[in-house]
Design a protein around this motif. Structure first.
Motif, short mmCIF file in Angstrom:
data_model
loop_
_atom_site.label_atom_id
_atom_site.label_comp_id
_atom_site.label_asym_id
_atom_site.label_seq_id
_atom_site.Cartn_x
_atom_site.Cartn_y
_atom_site.Cartn_z
N GLU A 172 0.82 -1.21 0.00
CA GLU A 172 0.00 0.00 0.00
C GLU A 172 0.85 1.26 0.00
O GLU A 172 0.54 2.23 -0.69
N PHE A 173 1.93 1.24 0.77
CA PHE A 173 2.73 2.45 0.93
C PHE A 173 4.02 2.41 0.13
O PHE A 173 4.89 3.26 0.30
N GLY A 174 4.17 1.44 -0.76
CA GLY A 174 5.24 1.45 -1.74
C GLY A 174 6.62 1.12 -1.22
O GLY A 174 7.61 1.61 -1.77
N HIS A 175 6.73 0.28 -0.19
CA HIS A 175 8.03 -0.07 0.37
C HIS A 175 8.51 -1.38 -0.26
O HIS A 175 8.21 -2.48 0.23
N ALA A 176 9.26 -1.26 -1.35
CA ALA A 176 9.69 -2.44 -2.09
C ALA A 176 10.66 -3.29 -1.28
O ALA A 176 10.65 -4.52 -1.38
N SER A 177 11.53 -2.66 -0.48
CA SER A 177 12.49 -3.43 0.30
C SER A 177 11.80 -4.30 1.34
O SER A 177 12.15 -5.48 1.52
N ALA A 178 10.79 -3.75 2.03
CA ALA A 178 10.05 -4.53 3.01
C ALA A 178 9.26 -5.64 2.34
O ALA A 178 9.20 -6.78 2.83
N ALA A 179 8.63 -5.32 1.19
CA ALA A 179 7.88 -6.35 0.47
C ALA A 179 8.80 -7.48 0.00
O ALA A 179 8.45 -8.66 0.11
N SER A 180 9.98 -7.14 -0.51
CA SER A 180 10.91 -8.16 -0.99
C SER A 180 11.38 -9.05 0.15
O SER A 180 11.51 -10.27 -0.02
N TYR A 181 11.61 -8.47 1.32
CA TYR A 181 12.03 -9.28 2.47
C TYR A 181 10.93 -10.26 2.87
O TYR A 181 11.20 -11.44 3.12
N LEU A 182 9.70 -9.77 2.95
CA LEU A 182 8.60 -10.65 3.33
C LEU A 182 8.39 -11.76 2.32
O LEU A 182 8.04 -12.89 2.68
N LEU A 183 8.63 -11.47 1.04
CA LEU A 183 8.44 -12.48 0.01
C LEU A 183 9.57 -13.50 0.00
O LEU A 183 9.33 -14.72 -0.02
N ARG A 184 10.81 -13.02 0.03
CA ARG A 184 11.96 -13.91 -0.11
C ARG A 184 12.28 -14.66 1.18
O ARG A 184 12.46 -15.87 1.19
N GLU A 185 12.37 -13.92 2.28
CA GLU A 185 12.85 -14.51 3.53
C GLU A 185 11.75 -15.16 4.35
O GLU A 185 12.03 -16.07 5.14
N CYS A 186 10.53 -14.67 4.22
CA CYS A 186 9.45 -15.16 5.08
C CYS A 186 8.41 -15.98 4.33
O CYS A 186 7.55 -16.59 4.96
N GLY A 187 8.46 -15.99 3.01
CA GLY A 187 7.50 -16.78 2.25
C GLY A 187 6.10 -16.23 2.25
O GLY A 187 5.13 -16.99 2.16
N ALA A 188 5.94 -14.90 2.33
CA ALA A 188 4.60 -14.31 2.32
C ALA A 188 3.94 -14.54 0.96
O ALA A 188 4.59 -14.56 -0.08
N ASP A 189 2.63 -14.69 0.99
CA ASP A 189 1.86 -14.98 -0.22
C ASP A 189 1.19 -13.70 -0.71
O ASP A 189 0.39 -13.10 0.01
N PRO A 190 1.50 -13.23 -1.95
CA PRO A 190 0.87 -12.00 -2.44
C PRO A 190 -0.64 -12.08 -2.54
O PRO A 190 -1.32 -11.05 -2.51
N GLY A 191 -1.19 -13.29 -2.66
CA GLY A 191 -2.64 -13.43 -2.77
C GLY A 191 -3.28 -13.96 -1.51
O GLY A 191 -4.42 -14.43 -1.55
#
Length: 678
Positions: A172-191
């Motif tokens: 929502e707030f455009g933080h690509a670094s935080a989003a990338s960490y959650l995706l790569r390191e934590c396995g967060a699901d975009p959907g």
């Protein structure tokens, strides 16, 4: 009072959740359960007395923290008074304070705010891009005892949902670094998360892709699409829109480009949306007709151009279809209707001819043509008689040049300092007489000036409308009007604004820039006619360029900003002195001695942290390597045109959006060592 009411409501809810909804009574051993009307005697088991106590403890601690915060109203006073607020520590990036608070209140790592947005500490940190705080909270959640965590959340998928909710906040707030960490390191699901409601007044529903698309965060979308499953791109929000339709609805051209280029397979590592073979299929979320109609309905010209740019022949035909034209007429989108009309009369690919051709200018050759973006640069070596042009300009323009230190033309750098302009400038524009219709009664509202017959409107071009005012233009002299007529003869374009830049010697120049498209017609040319000594115009990419290592990777200007932001966050997270300096720098007045001292302290402290802290050193190294890669890629992709006397350069708006142009001093710029290091 609020805590007491919450406690009472909690007790009643807890009894209901325990299954004790009926009339309660003591049951002595040996008694039989008997029906008594609608009521039923049940026993109050000892286990139900402690049912949900873990969740209650989370809620109680959250209420205490927020009561303390609201009472003191200031984070500094809360911390000084011994108040505990994990959320504030997370969103300001106070990593030491966050660790201290979670040591004494470990269960609050999984708690939600009792009011407001109901964020967890993880969502608060992700929403403000605090990567180090995100990593700390995720580690705390993993270390929580399973029984405590499960009792507090009462959901077998709570960790995955919390990660997905944090990913939504980062998107929502455009933080690509935080989003990338959650995706790569934590396995967060975009959907994996459904939003309760969007920020900035937007409706809820949807997932992280919707959150990024609605706000146009292209860099976040690229990271999400690398990890998203096809179903995530087909999900619909509360308004029934897919992520790509949301980007079209809010007019984010860059976000649309990311979606459409990913879907076209330009990035083989990214997910592609399942699509129909019929380009007009209304069930296909990326069908160009639907996307063009959405963009036109809401009046987003840039979004429409992006769809046509990335969609090829199908998108061009869709934009010129009756459906899109009907949308423009229905919602009175006059400017878009004019754009569609201009496309229909120009060299637009139709039928089986899907290869676009460059625009043509009489007597000009194509210097650069990019079929994908339809950007073009053309060069006409014999546009005007060079001797006649120089003589006419000296006679007719000399009196109109503004002083080089004029406040309306002097640019200010990012520190607010102004320097004299390294060239002379004169501004000219066409004027239009405005007349009130003679057959209409005077309906002028009181205190509102009435249009008189001698009212004149100037065609002023706004260079930087949100930051600077522009000098009033003059009526064009004969030479400028004649040059404009020659432009019309060669390409059919009518020019109504002109700037004469005079370079007195080889040290005068104009830096790398792109002309602001605020007042420029889509598909038009920026025309630069040259007289006098020969100079060189240099063109450089402004958005992205291919890497020089031959890998086929693309280096983006946004990557440089992202790595510098990550470096500042590392310094902010680990060092109290750095935070103190940032507060002083923000509080200091522009161009003041305090501001200069704060900047000097900032540089010295950053250098010291690079030497002493490995994480800061790693972030600094990455920032420097990214900057060097971008500079090298930009330099390798650049090209130049030698401007002969009497020549003209034509560059269209598609090229202007992706490239900068400049006339550098003869011999190049002499940068000082300090400026180069900065």
């Amino acid at each position: 009072r609020k805590t007491g009411v919450s406690r009472a409501l909690y007790v009643m809810v807890r009894v209901e959740e325990a299954g004790c909804c009926a009339r309660l009574c003591r049951k002595t051993p040996g008694d039989d359960e008997k029906e008594d009307g609608d009521a039923k005697k049940v026993s109050l088991l000892p286990a139900s007395e402690t049912f949900g106590s873990g969740a209650h403890e989370l809620n109680r601690r959250a209420l205490v923290m927020h009561a303390t915060l609201r009472r003191n109203e200031n984070y500094g006073r809360v911390d000084g008074d011994g108040g505990q607020d994990v959320w504030r520590a997370a969103w300001v990036g106070d990593l030491p304070g966050l660790r201290t608070k979670l040591e004494s209140h470990p269960l609050v790592a999984a708690a939600s705010e009792p009011a407001g947005a109901e964020n967890t500490p993880l969502s608060a940190a992700a929403g403000f891009g605090r990567v180090s705080c995100v990593a700390e909270i995720v580690d705390r959640l993993d270390r929580l005892e399973v029984s405590e965590y499960m009792e507090g959340k009462r959901d077998s998928h709570s960790r995955e949902e919390e990660l997905a909710a944090a990913l939504v906040r980062a998107a929502e707030f455009g933080h690509a670094s935080a989003a990338s960490y959650l995706l790569r390191e934590c396995g967060a699901d975009p959907g994996g998360a459904i939003r309760r409601g969007g920020a900035y007044g937007r409706n809820g529903g949807g997932n992280a892709l919707h959150a990024a698309a609605e706000r146009g965060h292209a860099s976040v979308l690229e990271a999400l699409l690398e990890h998203a499953r096809p179903a995530a791109l087909l999900a619909r929000d509360a308004n029934g829109r897919t992520p790509v339709e949301a980007a079209a609805r809010w007019g984010h051209a860059d976000a649309l480009r990311v979606f459409l280029r990913t879907n076209s397979g330009s990035n083989s590592s990214s997910v592609q949306t399942p699509r129909s073979t019929n380009p007009t299929d209304p069930t296909d979320p990326t069908n160009p007709t639907n996307l063009c109609a959405v963009a036109v309905r809401w009046g987003h010209e840039d979004a429409l151009r992006a769809i046509v740019e990335c969609g090829g022949g199908d998108a061009t035909r869709a934009a010129l279809s009756d459906v899109v034209a009907a949308e423009a007429a229905r919602w009175s989108r006059g400017k878009i209707a004019a754009i569609l009309q201009s496309w229909s009369t120009r060299n637009v690919p139709t039928g089986n001819d899907v290869t676009p051709k460059p625009p043509s200018v009489d007597g000009a050759r194509v210097v650069r043509w990019e079929p994908r973006t339809r950007g073009a640069v053309l060069y006409c070596p014999s546009f005007w008689n060079p001797d006649e042009g120089v003589q006419s300009l000296r006679e007719q323009v000399e009196r109109d040049f503004l002083p080089r230190a004029h406040p309306l033309v002097t640019p200010a750098n990012r520190r607010g300092l102004r320097s004299p302009l390294p060239r002379d400038q004169a501004f000219y524009a066409a004027s239009y007489a405005a007349k009130a219709p003679p057959d209409e009664p005077d309906t002028t509202v009181e205190d509102t000036p009435r249009i008189c017959e001698d009212t004149v409107w100037w065609s002023s071009y706004r260079y930087n409308p949100s930051h600077t005012q522009q000098p009033a233009p003059h009526a064009p002299p004969r030479i400028v009007a004649a040059l404009s007529a020659e432009v019309h003869r060669r390409c059919g374009q009518t020019c109504n604004h002109a700037v004469v830049n005079r370079y007195r010697d080889g040290s005068d120049a104009i830096g790398s820039h792109s002309d602001k498209a605020t007042d420029l017609e889509d598909g038009s040319f920026v025309v630069s006619v040259s007289f006098g000594a020969q100079r060189r115009m240099v063109f450089e990419p402004r958005v992205q360029a291919p890497s020089i290592d031959g890998s086929g990777a693309v280096v983006r200007a946004a990557d440089v900003k992202a790595t510098r932001t990550a470096l500042n966050e590392e310094c902010f997270d680990v060092d109290d002195v750095w935070r103190e300096i940032m507060v002083e720098k923000k509080a200091a007045a522009p161009r003041s001695e305090a501001k200069r001292k704060a900047v000097a302290r900032e540089r010295a402290r950053r250098a010291a942290l690079r030497e002493s802290n490995p994480r800061v050193a790693a972030a600094a190294y990455k920032a420097r390597e990214t900057f060097n890669a971008w500079r090298a890629a930009k330099g390798a992709a650049s090209f130049a045109v030698d401007l002969e006397p009497g020549s003209a350069v034509f560059l269209n708006m598609a090229f202007n959006a992706a490239w900068t142009h400049a006339i550098h001093p003869v011999g190049g710029y002499a940068r000082e060592a300090e400026e180069e290091e900065e």
